[in-house]
Scaffold this active site. Structure first.
Site, PDB file in Angstrom:
ATOM      1  N   HIS A 329       0.806  -1.212   0.000  1.00 51.33           N
ATOM      2  CA  HIS A 329       0.000   0.000   0.000  1.00 51.33           C
ATOM      3  C   HIS A 329       0.845   1.270   0.000  1.00 51.33           C
ATOM      4  CE1 HIS A 329      -3.279  -2.759   1.064  1.00 51.33           C
ATOM      5  NE2 HIS A 329      -4.095  -1.806   0.671  1.00 51.33           N
ATOM      6  N   GLY A 330       2.033   1.214   0.482  1.00 49.13           N
ATOM      7  CA  GLY A 330       2.837   2.431   0.500  1.00 49.13           C
ATOM      8  C   GLY A 330       4.243   2.183   1.003  1.00 49.13           C
TER       9      GLY A 330
END
Length: 497
Positions: A329-330
């Site tokens: 996600h990041g």
């Protein structure tokens, strides 16, 4: 180009019209050209990355197919390795380069070594995590023998870049989408019922995004940007509304993608199944971002051993899978912590299940009652909200201080003194938000009861009610939708992933 832009409102009808006018044999080529044009609306040069991923995985699959005789296992592994390395290298370089550098620099600093990173002017390509994972899933399926290599390059390129689900999923499996793309060149795909259902799904997606998600984002952004100024009640409200925002934002995108594909005669997988009605974290993850959670299940969790091993190894597999999911996600440690928390929740739930069962039996708790299930759903939701504080915060330290202030400076009376109307939304805007959330709850409750999406809810009514529901939602999107500069709504959250 994004779904909520004026450009898309011109682009989509033109694509659909041409799609059904031109000869069937040209449909794949037309959609491929439209998909690349759609993506190049953000940054034209990054379309080369999709092309590189597409060409690499296409060639690797074809080569593995030629060696599929049981005598070239080592050669097939090497070809698979090339496909994996190229795609992961693209993803790691553009998304994780500076994260890996900063992590290595922090470790080396302990030993007194200072590192100097080369300077790259990197802009994260939109949707890079989605299309690389879709391509990786395809080559892994070919290697496993679950699908045959696609020989038609145009069709395969369209599979990787199909514009409705290109930048934020769902991450489609080759066994489903490739077969549907093949049919479009031979079958008459126009279906009035499918087209109207697709438009209804798109309308519902626009409602979730522009009426609920973007309105909640106003309050969430104001509080999170200066969380150190607010009391616990405001922080709790922002945390709860962020869970609502990201759900409506991402599920809204998925609904628009499903609807747009349905108008074109293509059925995409359902990506969300009323997740906030789940009664446990494990059940919630079977309903949330289903295309990604099943991807990690099939290509990471099960190869690690899944649950067909000792309990300790099963817990290890779960923690690794969720930590990697968080990192997907990041490129930041707060995402890793968020992912790891999901694993901790599931492990604790599994470890305490026998004790909770005995406790319920001892006290004669009726576990199948509405009240008990409602309590489970509320607890599950609050645990999920808590974890998303790490997801939304810029750093782990910010999240820790946010949580500290939320618990130590809690002021329940701020709910009644009007201060909540000074968090970015006045009483009228807040009222629209609560009405939107109520409509969302009713639609999700219908899904839980009937296992049917919004289009089926509408289509199941008499014609007059269908028109009323459609008109009400359309008016709400037009009148209460949050529009930005140039009448383009805010960008979808998952575009950054």
């Amino acid at each position: 180009m994004q779904f909520t832009s004026f450009a898309f409102l011109c682009f989509f009808p033109a694509v659909v019209l041409m799609y059904y006018v031109i000869p069937r044999k040209l449909r794949q080529l037309w959609l491929l050209a439209a998909s690349y044009y759609f993506y190049m609306g953000w940054n034209a040069q990054y379309a080369l990355l999709i092309l590189l991923s597409t060409v690499t995985t296409y060639l690797c699959a074809v080569l593995m197919g030629e060696k599929d005789d049981g005598k070239h296992k080592r050669g097939r592994r090497r070809i698979l390795a090339v496909g994996l390395v190229v795609n992961l290298a693209i993803l790691v370089f553009f998304k994780y380069f500076y994260f890996l550098y900063e992590t290595a620099d922090a470790v080396m600093a302990v030993f007194g070594v200072k590192m100097t990173a080369p300077k790259f002017d990197l802009l994260l390509p939109v949707g890079i995590s989605f299309y690389t994972f879709q391509a990786l899933g395809y080559v892994l399926d070919v290697y496993r023998g679950t699908v045959k290599p696609e020989k038609n390059f145009i069709r395969y390129a369209l599979f990787v870049s199909f514009f409705p689900q290109l930048v934020a999923g769902p991450i489609e499996r080759s066994g489903s989408l490739l077969g549907q793309l093949e049919k479009m060149a031979h079958e008459k795909l126009w279906d009035f019922d499918k087209a109207t259902r697709g438009l209804l799904m798109m309308l519902w997606g626009f409602f979730m995004k522009m009426v609920i998600a973007d309105r909640a984002a106003v309050l969430v952004n104001q509080v999170y940007d200066k969380y150190y100024l607010y009391s616990g009640m405001a922080l709790l409200l922002a945390a709860v509304l962020f869970a609502v925002e990201i759900y409506c934002d991402f599920a809204g995108y998925s609904c628009i993608a499903m609807g747009a594909a349905m108008v074109l005669g293509i059925r995409l997988m359902v990506n969300f199944e009323a997740p906030f009605f789940a009664t446990s974290i494990s059940a919630l993850w079977r309903r949330w971002h289903i295309s990604l959670s099943t991807w990690f299940r099939d290509y990471l969790y099960i190869p690690l051993g899944g649950n067909r091993c000792s309990r300790l190894r099963k817990y290890f597999n779960s923690m690794v899978t969720f930590a990697v999911s968080g990192l997907w996600h990041g490129a930041s440690w707060n995402f890793v912590v968020w992912g790891a928390l999901q694993g901790v929740y599931i492990i604790i739930g599994d470890m305490t299940r026998p004790f909770r069962t005995r406790l319920n039996t001892f006290f004669g708790v009726r576990v199948k009652t509405f009240g008990y299930r409602f309590g489970q759903a509320v607890c599950t939701f609050l645990l999920f909200v808590f974890s998303f504080i790490f997801f939304r915060s810029d750093t782990v330290g910010d999240a820790a201080y946010y949580i500290q202030r939320m618990f130590l400076r809690f002021d329940v009376w701020s709910l009644f003194d009007g201060s909540v109307y000074h968090l970015g939304l006045d009483s009228k805007e807040m009222g629209v938000l609560w009405v939107g959330i109520l409509i969302l709850i009713l639609v999700d409750a219908y899904y839980v009861r009937k296992k049917a999406l919004f289009d089926s809810l509408v289509k199941g009514q008499c014609l007059a009610v269908q028109y009323v529901i459609t008109a009400v939602l359309l008016v709400m999107v037009i009148v209460f939708g949050m529009y930005g500069e140039g009448y383009d709504a805010a960008q979808f959250i998952y575009f950054q992933f």
